[in-house]
Design an enzyme around this catalytic site. Sequence first.
Site, PDB file in Angstrom:
ATOM      1  CB  ILE A  38      -0.919   0.028   1.247  1.00 39.24           C
ATOM      2  CG1 ILE A  38      -1.772  -1.234   1.320  1.00 39.24           C
ATOM      3  CG2 ILE A  38      -1.787   1.295   1.255  1.00 39.24           C
ATOM      4  CD1 ILE A  38      -2.657  -1.339   2.567  1.00 39.24           C
ATOM      5  CG  ASN A  96      -3.960   5.525  -1.273  1.00 41.40           C
ATOM      6  OD1 ASN A  96      -5.070   6.021  -1.461  1.00 41.40           O
ATOM      7  ND2 ASN A  96      -3.194   5.880  -0.240  1.00 41.40           N
ATOM      8  CG  ASP A 144       9.257  11.405  -2.185  1.00 43.72           C
ATOM      9  OD1 ASP A 144       8.402  11.237  -3.085  1.00 43.72           O
ATOM     10  OD2 ASP A 144       9.648  12.526  -1.827  1.00 43.72           O
ATOM     11  CE  LYS A 194      -5.721  11.213  -8.014  1.00 45.38           C
ATOM     12  NZ  LYS A 194      -5.182   9.947  -7.463  1.00 45.38           N
ATOM     13  NE  ARG A 208       9.631  -1.036 -16.762  1.00 46.74           N
ATOM     14  CZ  ARG A 208      10.208  -2.212 -16.626  1.00 46.74           C
ATOM     15  NH1 ARG A 208       9.819  -3.041 -15.676  1.00 46.74           N
ATOM     16  NH2 ARG A 208      11.176  -2.592 -17.451  1.00 46.74           N
ATOM     17  CE1 TYR A 238      -5.578  15.058  -6.992  1.00 47.48           C
ATOM     18  CE2 TYR A 238      -7.877  15.473  -7.563  1.00 47.48           C
ATOM     19  CZ  TYR A 238      -6.914  14.696  -6.932  1.00 47.48           C
ATOM     20  OH  TYR A 238      -7.279  13.543  -6.271  1.00 47.48           O
TER      21      TYR A 238
HETATM   22  P1  NDP Z   1      -4.360  11.886   2.494  1.00 51.57           P
HETATM   23  O1  NDP Z   1      -3.664  13.198   2.378  1.00 51.57           O
HETATM   24  O2  NDP Z   1      -5.088  11.590   3.750  1.00 51.57           O
HETATM   25  O3  NDP Z   1      -3.325  10.710   2.202  1.00 51.57           O
HETATM   26  C1  NDP Z   1      -2.394  10.792   1.144  1.00 51.57           C
HETATM   27  C2  NDP Z   1      -1.337   9.720   1.317  1.00 51.57           C
HETATM   28  O4  NDP Z   1      -0.424   9.802   0.212  1.00 51.57           O
HETATM   29  C3  NDP Z   1      -0.529   9.898   2.584  1.00 51.57           C
HETATM   30  O5  NDP Z   1      -0.349   8.648   3.203  1.00 51.57           O
HETATM   31  C4  NDP Z   1       0.805  10.428   2.097  1.00 51.57           C
HETATM   32  O6  NDP Z   1       1.860   9.949   2.920  1.00 51.57           O
HETATM   33  C5  NDP Z   1       0.899   9.778   0.717  1.00 51.57           C
HETATM   34  N1  NDP Z   1       1.824  10.478  -0.155  1.00 51.57           N
HETATM   35  C6  NDP Z   1       1.694  11.728  -0.666  1.00 51.57           C
HETATM   36  N2  NDP Z   1       2.791  12.045  -1.379  1.00 51.57           N
HETATM   37  C7  NDP Z   1       3.621  10.965  -1.317  1.00 51.57           C
HETATM   38  C8  NDP Z   1       4.899  10.678  -1.834  1.00 51.57           C
HETATM   39  N3  NDP Z   1       5.580  11.564  -2.571  1.00 51.57           N
HETATM   40  N4  NDP Z   1       5.455   9.468  -1.581  1.00 51.57           N
HETATM   41  C9  NDP Z   1       4.782   8.563  -0.832  1.00 51.57           C
HETATM   42  N5  NDP Z   1       3.566   8.775  -0.307  1.00 51.57           N
HETATM   43  C10 NDP Z   1       3.007   9.968  -0.538  1.00 51.57           C
HETATM   44  O7  NDP Z   1      -5.357  11.837   1.251  1.00 51.57           O
HETATM   45  P2  NDP Z   1      -6.341  10.677   0.682  1.00 51.57           P
HETATM   46  O8  NDP Z   1      -6.271   9.471   1.488  1.00 51.57           O
HETATM   47  O9  NDP Z   1      -7.631  11.325   0.474  1.00 51.57           O
HETATM   48  O10 NDP Z   1      -5.673  10.446  -0.732  1.00 51.57           O
HETATM   49  C11 NDP Z   1      -5.288   9.167  -1.208  1.00 51.57           C
HETATM   50  C12 NDP Z   1      -5.487   9.122  -2.709  1.00 51.57           C
HETATM   51  O11 NDP Z   1      -6.873   9.311  -3.001  1.00 51.57           O
HETATM   52  C13 NDP Z   1      -4.764  10.209  -3.499  1.00 51.57           C
HETATM   53  O12 NDP Z   1      -4.262   9.614  -4.678  1.00 51.57           O
HETATM   54  C14 NDP Z   1      -5.867  11.217  -3.827  1.00 51.57           C
HETATM   55  O13 NDP Z   1      -5.577  11.935  -4.993  1.00 51.57           O
HETATM   56  C15 NDP Z   1      -7.032  10.281  -4.022  1.00 51.57           C
HETATM   57  N6  NDP Z   1      -8.373  10.831  -3.885  1.00 51.57           N
HETATM   58  C16 NDP Z   1      -8.766  11.532  -2.775  1.00 51.57           C
HETATM   59  C17 NDP Z   1     -10.073  11.984  -2.673  1.00 51.57           C
HETATM   60  C18 NDP Z   1     -10.545  12.785  -1.514  1.00 51.57           C
HETATM   61  O14 NDP Z   1     -11.549  13.516  -1.656  1.00 51.57           O
HETATM   62  N7  NDP Z   1      -9.938  12.677  -0.343  1.00 51.57           N
HETATM   63  C19 NDP Z   1     -11.074  11.657  -3.701  1.00 51.57           C
HETATM   64  C20 NDP Z   1     -10.545  10.936  -4.830  1.00 51.57           C
HETATM   65  C21 NDP Z   1      -9.265  10.517  -4.887  1.00 51.57           C
HETATM   66  P3  NDP Z   1       3.137  10.792   3.404  1.00 51.57           P
HETATM   67  O15 NDP Z   1       2.758  12.234   3.418  1.00 51.57           O
HETATM   68  O16 NDP Z   1       3.441  10.223   4.747  1.00 51.57           O
HETATM   69  O17 NDP Z   1       4.189  10.456   2.387  1.00 51.57           O
HETATM   70  C1  8X3 Z   2     -10.378  14.250  -5.014  1.00 51.06           C
HETATM   71  C2  8X3 Z   2     -11.800  14.549  -5.344  1.00 51.06           C
HETATM   72  O1  8X3 Z   2     -13.273  16.336  -6.342  1.00 51.06           O
HETATM   73  O2  8X3 Z   2     -11.972  16.908  -4.360  1.00 51.06           O
HETATM   74  O3  8X3 Z   2      -9.816  13.520  -6.046  1.00 51.06           O
HETATM   75  O4  8X3 Z   2     -10.897  16.660  -6.502  1.00 51.06           O
HETATM   76  S1  8X3 Z   2     -11.969  16.190  -5.655  1.00 51.06           S
END
Ligand code: NDP
Ligand code: 8X3
Length: 256
Positions: A11, A91, A64, A161, A125, A157
């Site tokens: 994950i 994710n 990262d 996506k 990859r 953004y």
């Molecule tokens: P959070 O900010 O709660 O979680 C994001 C996670 O991504 C964190 O664990 C963070 O970990 C990790 N992350 C960010 N940048 C990096 C990096 N460079 N390397 C490794 N890990 C990274 O947001 P969400 O759980 O909401 O987001 C998860 C996914 O869902 C994203 O792809 C987001 O675009 C997508 N999404 C979110 C929605 C929403 O409304 N919340 C809706 C649709 C999609 P750390 O900072 O510790 O590295």
């Molecule tokens: C996150 C959903 O609509 O806030 O991907 O951009 S939105």
Amino acid sequence: MTNIRNKTVLITGASSGFGLASAAAFAKKGARLILAARRIDRLKKLSAELKKKYGCSTHVIQLDVRNSAAVKRAVNGLPRKWQAIDILLNNAGLSRGLDKLHEGSLQDWEEMIDTNVKGLLYVSRAVIPGMVERNSGHIINIGSIAGHEVYPKGNVYCATKHAVDALTKGMRIDLVDTDVRVTTIDPGLAETEFSMVRFRGDVNKAKSVYTGMEPLTGGDIADAVIYAATRPKNVVVAEMILLANKQASSSVVHRK
Ligand code: NDP
Ligand code: 8X3
């Protein structure tokens, strides 16, 4: 049903939001977890909690996803018993800012593209060749409603996506002659740390995104992930769009 007990799940972005909730959901089902993110302290805490609550076996990596060499090193350097990844949950991702394109910050654009598109590619990859070799595996990408629709000031953004959507389709085509499955879960408004990251810690701005409506939670997305991961072998959940009940599209939200 596919039994995911003892399956190895990687994950990315397990330190918060959907990744963290999915980790708990997989742990509950008896899976073994490789937890990756930059905030290693959070991962260690999560690992201890999952072990205590579910007896879950975890391997924690500080990663990262923007660093291609680090991704390759992390995946290739996994201890032997963690090398065969059965499920990859791509994710990790973020949004930065909400600006008209001609007023946007280049640094924000680069961070989103490097994380959401290039990071997902680097991890894929590194992991997919092992799945192909074993002729088994499941890639679950976290896309977004923003990968289907563009909303005002969402430009870059949304582009990242849309790219995830294209990459998911590309993966499914390229893996069609194998038993590896490819899924995208595409949520709408969900309250995690997402908006706090987008608005760089501005609590009021972040809260206002969800005012007057009941957003999705990390647990809702984790449910969808587990559903996809547990379908019988002949079934692939190709794409699942999850919206909050009062969200009709990216820009149409009914608020009290
Ligand atoms: P959070 O900010 O709660 O979680 C994001 C996670 O991504 C964190 O664990 C963070 O970990 C990790 N992350 C960010 N940048 C990096 C990096 N460079 N390397 C490794 N890990 C990274 O947001 P969400 O759980 O909401 O987001 C998860 C996914 O869902 C994203 O792809 C987001 O675009 C997508 N999404 C979110 C929605 C929403 O409304 N919340 C809706 C649709 C999609 P750390 O900072 O510790 O590295
Ligand atoms: C996150 C959903 O609509 O806030 O991907 O951009 S939105």
